[in-house]
Design an enzyme around this catalytic site. Structure first.
Site, PDB file in Angstrom:
ATOM      1  N   LYS A 100      55.246  27.908  66.496  1.00 12.09           N
ATOM      2  CA  LYS A 100      55.096  28.215  67.251  1.00 12.09           C
ATOM      3  C   LYS A 100      54.946  28.012  68.731  1.00 12.09           C
ATOM      4  O   LYS A 100      54.598  26.970  69.067  1.00 12.09           O
ATOM      5  CB  LYS A 100      53.198  28.721  67.342  1.00 12.09           C
ATOM      6  CG  LYS A 100      52.123  29.471  68.184  1.00 12.09           C
ATOM      7  CD  LYS A 100      50.630  29.752  68.049  1.00 12.09           C
ATOM      8  CE  LYS A 100      49.785  29.611  68.764  1.00 12.09           C
ATOM      9  NZ  LYS A 100      48.807  29.929  68.397  1.00 12.09           N
ATOM     10  N   GLY A 104      40.832  32.376  71.812  1.00 12.14           N
ATOM     11  CA  GLY A 104      39.298  31.669  71.222  1.00 12.14           C
ATOM     12  C   GLY A 104      38.238  32.837  72.349  1.00 12.14           C
ATOM     13  O   GLY A 104      36.879  32.229  71.741  1.00 12.14           O
ATOM     14  N   ALA A 112      45.572  35.579  68.964  1.00 13.64           N
ATOM     15  CA  ALA A 112      44.540  34.952  69.950  1.00 13.64           C
ATOM     16  C   ALA A 112      44.015  36.353  70.038  1.00 13.64           C
ATOM     17  O   ALA A 112      43.679  37.672  70.651  1.00 13.64           O
ATOM     18  CB  ALA A 112      45.429  34.981  71.242  1.00 13.64           C
ATOM     19  N   ASN A 167      42.045  32.407  64.231  1.00 10.49           N
ATOM     20  CA  ASN A 167      41.442  30.819  64.170  1.00 10.49           C
ATOM     21  C   ASN A 167      39.706  30.710  64.549  1.00 10.49           C
ATOM     22  O   ASN A 167      38.709  30.913  63.393  1.00 10.49           O
ATOM     23  CB  ASN A 167      42.526  28.989  64.939  1.00 10.49           C
ATOM     24  CG  ASN A 167      41.821  28.070  64.970  1.00 10.49           C
ATOM     25  OD1 ASN A 167      40.476  27.920  64.026  1.00 10.49           O
ATOM     26  ND2 ASN A 167      42.581  27.575  64.649  1.00 10.49           N
TER      27      ASN A 167
END
Lengths: 76, 255
Positions: free
Chosen positions: B96, B157, B183, B205
């Site tokens: 990535k 995030g 993302a 994530n």
């Protein structure tokens, strides 16, 4: 006391810090032993060259070498 | 099935391994997600620590395809170096490409991302660049030979979800290679929406790792991505201004 080899201080730059080598540390394999690292989980770069895992035993460590030892950590 | 660079994956969820409260939760969340692809980063090994710890020890990495990222890189050269270090592990040939151009927004530097992708493709990597939602940049990356395009839904995030579905759908419609929304996903609804837009996959994530119950959220994301994909394949109805009755309008019984 710091060991010398041929009059030079046996010091390398390891992950950004000065690191003194033990007298018996001659190769990358020895360095991994000295650091007590599981060699399966790390990747080593010496003087900006990635070193293949199977070459650790025949790759010498010289005073002044810049060694980076990295591994995988969590990330996204 | 998701196909990237000759590999086939049953799951369309790509899961990050960072920021879990502990290794056990991380392992259980990965398990619950039923992902096939795990992302992770390359960092200095703490050679000076008394106790050596392996942050990925709880994971049986051989069961997954590994997607190392180049996070931390600010230039193409740094990204290429990190990718080569990761590949030297002998555990992966995908990468990535992530070259951050702004510390506050963590938005990718498009020029450096292009340069890194070009170099890594020449070097035989399977290249998945993290990119903005710019269609023309996505096209350039595909023309270079990238194996998937990974546009952000919103800042890394941030959990803001999909801020510009139009821009993402332009990319999804025009790419031949898989498009993975990477993302900014915050909730299962965001992930399902990405899939309903026609994305081939979702990479997330924080949405799982920082949830109150990461294991339950991992399962929720798995189900949302499956539901969104099925919905996309089924083809949703058009939106209309006025109501259309679902029940017959004739034969109504009245006393």
């Amino acid at each position: 006391m710091q060991t010398t080899r041929g009059g030079e201080y046996m010091q390398i730059r390891l992950n950004g810090k000065a690191y003194p080598l033990a007298e018996h540390t001659k190769t990358l394999h020895d360095l991994i032993q000295q650091l007590n690292i599981d060699e399966e989980v790390v990747i080593i770069e010496q003087n900006h060259q990635i070193i293949d895992r199977f070459r650790y035993t025949d790759t010498n460590v010289q005073p002044g070498d810049v060694v980076e030892i990295v591994h995988f950590v969590g990330g996204g | 099935m998701l196909k990237i660079g000759g590999k086939t994956f049953a799951s369309r969820l790509l899961l990050g391994t960072g920021k879990y409260p502990d290794a056990e939760t991380q392992q259980q969340a990965v398990e619950a997600s039923e992902t096939n692809i795990l992302t992770f980063s390359v960092r200095r090994f703490d050679v000076f620590a008394k106790e050596q710890t392996n942050p990925l020890a709880a994971l049986e990495l051989s069961r997954y395809d590994l997607l190392p990222n180049t996070a931390g890189a600010k230039t193409a050269e740094e990204a290429v170096r990190l990718a080569r270090l990761a590949r030297a592990s002998g555990m992966c040939d995908m990468v990535k490409v992530e070259v951050i151009g702004c510390d506050k927004t963590l938005l990718p530097d498009p020029i450096e991302t292009l340069r890194a992708a070009e170099e890594l493709i020449k070097d035989g990597f399977i290249v998945l660049p993290y990119t903005s939602d710019d269609l023309l940049l996505a096209r350039r990356l595909e023309e270079l030979g990238c194996h998937a395009i990974m546009p952000a839904a919103s800042p890394i995030g941030s959990g803001q979800g999909i801020l510009n579905p139009l821009a993402l759908s332009f990319i999804i419609e025009q790419m031949t290679v898989p498009v993975i929304i990477d993302a900014g996903i915050g909730s299962p609804a965001d992930a399902a929406y990405a899939m309903e837009l026609g994305a081939d996959g979702v990479l997330l994530n924080s949405a799982v790792a920082h949830a109150n119950d990461p294991v339950k959220m991992a399962q929720a994301m798995k189900l949302a991505i499956e539901a969104g994909r099925l919905g996309f394949e089924a083809g949703r109805i058009e939106k209309k201004r006025y109501a259309t009755a679902s029940s017959p309008t004739t034969g109504i019984s009245r006393p």
